[in-house]
Design a protein around this motif. Sequence first.
Motif, PDB file in Angstrom:
ATOM      1  N   ASN A   1       1.118  -1.059  -0.021  1.00  0.00           N
ATOM      2  CA  ASN A   1       0.061   0.271  -0.160  1.00  0.00           C
ATOM      3  C   ASN A   1       0.998   2.316   0.137  1.00  0.00           C
ATOM      4  OD1 ASN A   1      -2.298  -1.718   0.487  1.00  0.00           O
ATOM      5  ND2 ASN A   1      -2.218  -1.349   2.400  1.00  0.00           N
ATOM      6  N   THR A   2       1.381   1.539  -1.443  1.00  0.00           N
ATOM      7  CA  THR A   2       2.977   3.026  -1.125  1.00  0.00           C
ATOM      8  C   THR A   2       2.619   3.432  -2.422  1.00  0.00           C
ATOM      9  OG1 THR A   2       4.359   1.786  -0.075  1.00  0.00           O
ATOM     10  CG2 THR A   2       5.296   3.068  -0.790  1.00  0.00           C
ATOM     11  N   VAL A   3       2.827   4.204  -2.589  1.00  0.00           N
ATOM     12  CA  VAL A   3       2.121   5.032  -4.189  1.00  0.00           C
ATOM     13  C   VAL A   3       3.394   6.395  -3.989  1.00  0.00           C
ATOM     14  CG1 VAL A   3       1.217   6.163  -5.658  1.00  0.00           C
ATOM     15  CG2 VAL A   3      -0.150   4.174  -4.279  1.00  0.00           C
ATOM     16  N   VAL A   4       3.998   6.804  -4.482  1.00  0.00           N
ATOM     17  CA  VAL A   4       5.391   6.856  -4.877  1.00  0.00           C
ATOM     18  C   VAL A   4       5.994   7.921  -5.963  1.00  0.00           C
ATOM     19  CG1 VAL A   4       6.296   6.569  -2.246  1.00  0.00           C
ATOM     20  CG2 VAL A   4       7.224   6.229  -4.430  1.00  0.00           C
ATOM     21  N   ASN A   5       6.452   8.704  -6.466  1.00  0.00           N
ATOM     22  CA  ASN A   5       6.320   9.505  -7.938  1.00  0.00           C
ATOM     23  C   ASN A   5       7.758   9.736  -7.157  1.00  0.00           C
ATOM     24  OD1 ASN A   5       4.072  10.457  -8.919  1.00  0.00           O
ATOM     25  ND2 ASN A   5       3.731  11.647  -8.011  1.00  0.00           N
ATOM     26  N   ALA A   6       8.825   8.987  -8.335  1.00  0.00           N
ATOM     27  CA  ALA A   6       9.803   9.397  -8.276  1.00  0.00           C
ATOM     28  C   ALA A   6      10.704   9.560  -9.793  1.00  0.00           C
ATOM     29  CB  ALA A   6      10.185   7.534  -8.380  1.00  0.00           C
ATOM     30  N   THR A   7      11.921   9.636  -9.444  1.00  0.00           N
ATOM     31  CA  THR A   7      12.901  10.431 -10.499  1.00  0.00           C
ATOM     32  C   THR A   7      13.892   9.917 -11.003  1.00  0.00           C
ATOM     33  OG1 THR A   7      11.751  12.755 -10.483  1.00  0.00           O
ATOM     34  CG2 THR A   7      13.654  12.412 -11.850  1.00  0.00           C
ATOM     35  N   ILE A   8      14.419   9.349 -11.856  1.00  0.00           N
ATOM     36  CA  ILE A   8      15.138   8.019 -12.005  1.00  0.00           C
ATOM     37  C   ILE A   8      16.428   8.772 -13.422  1.00  0.00           C
ATOM     38  CG2 ILE A   8      15.877   5.983 -13.578  1.00  0.00           C
ATOM     39  CD1 ILE A   8      13.000   5.197 -12.911  1.00  0.00           C
ATOM     40  N   TYR A   9      17.712   8.983 -12.848  1.00  0.00           N
ATOM     41  CA  TYR A   9      18.711   9.567 -13.198  1.00  0.00           C
ATOM     42  C   TYR A   9      20.227   8.703 -12.966  1.00  0.00           C
ATOM     43  CZ  TYR A   9      16.972  13.983 -10.875  1.00  0.00           C
ATOM     44  OH  TYR A   9      16.167  15.176 -10.200  1.00  0.00           O
ATOM     45  N   SER A  10      20.760   8.705 -13.968  1.00  0.00           N
ATOM     46  CA  SER A  10      22.259   7.835 -14.808  1.00  0.00           C
ATOM     47  C   SER A  10      22.881   9.118 -15.070  1.00  0.00           C
ATOM     48  CB  SER A  10      21.449   6.422 -15.682  1.00  0.00           C
ATOM     49  OG  SER A  10      21.770   7.174 -17.007  1.00  0.00           O
ATOM     50  N   ARG A  11      24.170   7.949 -14.295  1.00  0.00           N
ATOM     51  CA  ARG A  11      25.641   8.897 -15.168  1.00  0.00           C
ATOM     52  C   ARG A  11      26.713   7.522 -15.658  1.00  0.00           C
ATOM     53  NH1 ARG A  11      28.255  11.819  -9.862  1.00  0.00           N
ATOM     54  NH2 ARG A  11      28.020  10.058  -7.803  1.00  0.00           N
TER      55      ARG A  11
ATOM     56  N   TRP B   1      23.413   4.928 -11.380  1.00  0.00           N
ATOM     57  CA  TRP B   1      21.547   5.002 -11.532  1.00  0.00           C
ATOM     58  C   TRP B   1      21.797   5.759 -10.082  1.00  0.00           C
ATOM     59  CZ3 TRP B   1      19.139   4.399 -15.478  1.00  0.00           C
ATOM     60  CH2 TRP B   1      19.427   3.654 -16.567  1.00  0.00           C
ATOM     61  N   ARG B   2      20.700   6.731 -10.146  1.00  0.00           N
ATOM     62  CA  ARG B   2      19.837   7.232  -8.411  1.00  0.00           C
ATOM     63  C   ARG B   2      18.572   7.500  -8.830  1.00  0.00           C
ATOM     64  NH1 ARG B   2      20.984  14.167  -8.046  1.00  0.00           N
ATOM     65  NH2 ARG B   2      20.423  14.080  -5.219  1.00  0.00           N
ATOM     66  N   VAL B   3      17.657   7.465  -8.283  1.00  0.00           N
ATOM     67  CA  VAL B   3      16.451   7.238  -7.565  1.00  0.00           C
ATOM     68  C   VAL B   3      15.901   8.482  -7.143  1.00  0.00           C
ATOM     69  CG1 VAL B   3      14.358   6.382  -7.408  1.00  0.00           C
ATOM     70  CG2 VAL B   3      15.749   4.718  -7.856  1.00  0.00           C
ATOM     71  N   LEU B   4      15.214   9.612  -6.846  1.00  0.00           N
ATOM     72  CA  LEU B   4      14.832  10.381  -5.999  1.00  0.00           C
ATOM     73  C   LEU B   4      12.980  10.240  -5.646  1.00  0.00           C
ATOM     74  CD1 LEU B   4      16.587  13.321  -6.576  1.00  0.00           C
ATOM     75  CD2 LEU B   4      17.043  11.713  -4.528  1.00  0.00           C
ATOM     76  N   VAL B   5      12.927   9.954  -4.883  1.00  0.00           N
ATOM     77  CA  VAL B   5      11.486   9.318  -4.508  1.00  0.00           C
ATOM     78  C   VAL B   5      11.102  10.693  -3.192  1.00  0.00           C
ATOM     79  CG1 VAL B   5       9.824   8.155  -3.135  1.00  0.00           C
ATOM     80  CG2 VAL B   5      11.978   6.738  -4.003  1.00  0.00           C
ATOM     81  N   ASP B   6       9.883  11.212  -3.950  1.00  0.00           N
ATOM     82  CA  ASP B   6       8.926  12.426  -3.577  1.00  0.00           C
ATOM     83  C   ASP B   6       8.552  11.690  -1.673  1.00  0.00           C
ATOM     84  OD1 ASP B   6       7.786  14.664  -2.269  1.00  0.00           O
ATOM     85  OD2 ASP B   6       6.010  14.318  -4.079  1.00  0.00           O
ATOM     86  N   THR B   7       9.324  12.789  -0.886  1.00  0.00           N
ATOM     87  CA  THR B   7       8.937  12.165   0.511  1.00  0.00           C
ATOM     88  C   THR B   7       8.158  12.112   1.180  1.00  0.00           C
ATOM     89  OG1 THR B   7      11.000  13.601   1.456  1.00  0.00           O
ATOM     90  CG2 THR B   7      11.347  11.090   0.811  1.00  0.00           C
ATOM     91  N   ARG B   8       7.309  13.872   0.577  1.00  0.00           N
ATOM     92  CA  ARG B   8       6.335  14.453   0.917  1.00  0.00           C
ATOM     93  C   ARG B   8       4.782  13.334   2.080  1.00  0.00           C
ATOM     94  NH1 ARG B   8       4.877  19.027  -3.250  1.00  0.00           N
ATOM     95  NH2 ARG B   8       5.197  16.976  -4.473  1.00  0.00           N
ATOM     96  N   SER B   9       5.301  12.038   1.097  1.00  0.00           N
ATOM     97  CA  SER B   9       3.728  11.867   1.629  1.00  0.00           C
ATOM     98  C   SER B   9       4.157  10.796   2.085  1.00  0.00           C
ATOM     99  CB  SER B   9       3.304  11.077   0.728  1.00  0.00           C
ATOM    100  OG  SER B   9       2.697  11.649   0.185  1.00  0.00           O
TER     101      SER B   9
END
Length: 456
Positions: A283-293, A333-341
């Motif tokens: 029961n988790t829903v999050v928005n994430a942004t994925i980066y790479s280098r 790789w890097r994943v940034l998850v929205d932590t506001r919720s």
Amino acid sequence: MKPVAFVLGSALAFAAGCAHAQVKAHAQASVQPHFAHRFAIELTGNAAYYTMTVPQSVYAASARSDLGDLRVLNGAGEPVAYTLETQGDALSVNRTRRNVEWFALPGSNGDTSAGASLGVTIAADGSLHARSPAQPPTAQRHDELVDLGADSATIDAVWIHLRNDSYQGHVSVEQSDDLRTWEPLGDAELLRASRDGKMLVQERVAVDGLRRRYLRLHWADSEPDIGSIEIETSTRTQAVPDAAHEPWRDLRVRAGQANGEYLFDTDGAYPVDALRFGLPQRNTVVNATIYSRAGAGQPWQQVADASLYRIESNSGETTNEPVQIGANTDRQWRVLVDTRSGGLGSGLPGVAVRWRAAQLTFLARGNPPFELAIGDRMLTSAAVSRAELLTGGTPEIAPARLGEAKAVALPEAPPADAGQDRDATRRYVLWGALIAAVSVLALLAVKLAKGSAPGK
């Protein structure tokens, strides 16, 4: 003074020649590739060409992002010609043709109700039936009505088979769902002609964009004598590659310094085209942004935004589909998850990457055993195009597979008590001999000069 000049010139020429030979020998030694990894290639049968899917171990061994350091070597250590092809998102297309019901339409009698002026009735299942079994004479026809049926396959074309020995005319096609409102769909020139015993036939009408069940054929010229009407359908399905072509690989994820930051690395230049995430809590829903280098010290580049979820219900658990991206060979790789919720809560996400492995095809020139060598960062790709490699018609291509890794001799390490390379002693001896030779020649030149002085 001429003998002196000759001796000095010879000494300089000798020194220059020795120096050039030393530089050339060193340059030749430096361009010899040193492969960090070598693998045996196991062949099947006896063919000129062999092909294999590049396995994960080869990607992990590559020192480049494009497999440019890959070489195929024969038993004599000579490189052979090869091509590398990355498989695209191939679609499997199956085409079939089937007969459909059609009706020759009389002229309108002013009744505009659905099907009434067309001389047909519509059954409960949508199929059409003629009001009268008799077809109107050709001279009284203006159109044909076609019932495509309830077919979910994509309809690409209508085939109008003519009985005429000779015919040329223009037909336009309209589509409808209710026999009231008609939309133009396309047109074509039909042709049936014979000459010198050969028949030229054009009976296909492309209907790209077809969305309705019924078609109306309108003849701009004289109506032909129609024998039958077929529709050409196609079903397109995604080609499912085997595990070797499109593997999933689980990676270890670690928490970053920032809140909601997660990091992971691949151990090779895999052309990653999708990422699969497993969230640690239900029961988790999050928005994430994925980066790479490509490596440390380089800026992060945004790859994709994604909505990640894991929802439990009475019917089971639902998770988000894998995140599709373009082929990306970056290793970090890097994943940034929205932590506001609340972000992901406790625990780390699971991550798996997928890539579409390349197909290696090579020409088996020379004698076996053949091997795949890789791992020299200084090399660039030597692959040729498939058209260049596969000459002489349609050659037989036999399967091959990657065998065991072979032992590779590592470069000799420099002595612990010397900051010199392994060639230092040899170079010092050569340069010492060169200096001694030049000194002897110079001494001889001085003696000659004294002997040729006036008064001697």
